[in-house]
Design an enzyme around this catalytic site. Sequence first.
Site, PDB file in Angstrom:
ATOM      1  CG  ASP A 105      -1.902   1.158   1.203  1.00 28.01           C
ATOM      2  OD1 ASP A 105      -2.960   0.998   0.577  1.00 28.01           O
ATOM      3  OD2 ASP A 105      -1.601   2.216   1.798  1.00 28.01           O
ATOM      4  CG  ASN A 132      -5.039  11.045  -5.548  1.00 25.73           C
ATOM      5  OD1 ASN A 132      -4.394  11.192  -6.588  1.00 25.73           O
ATOM      6  ND2 ASN A 132      -5.588   9.889  -5.208  1.00 25.73           N
ATOM      7  CG  HIS A 136      -7.755  12.730  -8.489  1.00 21.28           C
ATOM      8  ND1 HIS A 136      -7.851  11.623  -7.681  1.00 21.28           N
ATOM      9  CD2 HIS A 136      -8.552  13.674  -7.925  1.00 21.28           C
ATOM     10  CE1 HIS A 136      -8.683  11.862  -6.679  1.00 21.28           C
ATOM     11  NE2 HIS A 136      -9.123  13.108  -6.804  1.00 21.28           N
ATOM     12  CG  ASP A 171      -4.329   8.824 -12.509  1.00 22.90           C
ATOM     13  OD1 ASP A 171      -4.710   8.220 -11.484  1.00 22.90           O
ATOM     14  OD2 ASP A 171      -5.106   9.363 -13.323  1.00 22.90           O
ATOM     15  CD  GLU A 200      -4.614   3.943  -1.477  1.00 25.93           C
ATOM     16  OE1 GLU A 200      -4.789   4.316  -0.305  1.00 25.93           O
ATOM     17  OE2 GLU A 200      -5.502   4.006  -2.347  1.00 25.93           O
TER      18      GLU A 200
END
Length: 387
Positions: free
Chosen positions: A260, A268, A273, A277, A303
């Site tokens: 994780d 974010n 965002h 990405d 994630e």
Amino acid sequence: MALDSRTAIALISIVFALQSVPLILVYLLANQYKGINYWLIGNVLIAVGYFLVSLRGVIIDFFSITIANIISILGLSLLGLGVSRFTQQVYPRYFILALNAIWLVIHLHFTYINDNIIIRIINYSGIGSIIFIFAAYQLLSYKDKRLIISIRFTAIVFLCSASLFLIRIIVVLLNNYSNPLFDNSLSQTLLQISYLIMSFLLTVGLVSMISQRLYEDLRTLAIYDFLTETLNRRAMQLEINKEIAYFNRRKEQFALILMDIDRFKSINDNYGHDCGDLVLQHFTRTIKNNIRKEDALGRWGGEEFLILSRGSNVEDALILAERLRSAIESEKVITGHTIIKYTLSLGVAVYGIHGTTQEQLVKAADKALYEAKNSGRNQVAIATVFL
């Protein structure tokens, strides 16, 4: 019984026209693939060109000779260029243009200055064979192994069609025909029948390549995460089940490493965002560079990512997990003037020690990951022994 050449040429025209129908259908279904429109237009042009040739003596020679041949050569060229576009290789536009220019100069000279139909046939067949040989070469050099069967089949058809062009040159040179275009000899009949067969097989090959690519791309969408190009959750579950079945036969251990990205929500929120990405893509590239080819990597959710490490015991899995943690810690994502550093928490579970079913093993890895998070993040935790 010999087939009337004029009828055979008209039949070839009809076959190419009919073959445009499946190409129209696949274009409507898969117009995201480059090259299909070239094949479609090429088929139509060849059909029109051959139809005009079949009207030699019925319409004026300018249309049945010059226009008909120009249209046909353009059609053949588009078939070849379509291969380049479909296989995403070097686009030989200038090479094809040069061939067409050479053909046109020779054609015009031996039509209006020194009328010689034999030279015109040799000129047309020679250019056609070069275009088809080049198309076959590009197909055979294409590296997408998913399409290997349809690619090879179509390449063979292109080569056979090129061979027919060359055989036609030999037949014309060896026989003293008064009108080689509409000669009704056995050799010409066999050539015309061969053209009919090859034109049909060529369309079969083109449609099969499109269909196979569409199938493979849909299959990829079904098992891969689009953003990170890793296996999706369902595909990873299937991989784990396969490995459990393999363990039951060979008793070879394997490990799950659940990962994780620490504080990904903050990335974010702070950077947007799009940057999030980019971090996910950077993360998966780094992980892929640090695991073996036989290991599986999948996006488990958000994630969270999961590694299936085949043939790994507890020690192997911990070494791998620590290497991954260290690799991510030493990396950074640069986008514009923004530098993003992030860390990774990992939970490790080994089949047979921390669980004997997929559900138990994933739950054990998840608990270990939770422990790594609660212990300060950016670390590796091992699951507790399953009782």
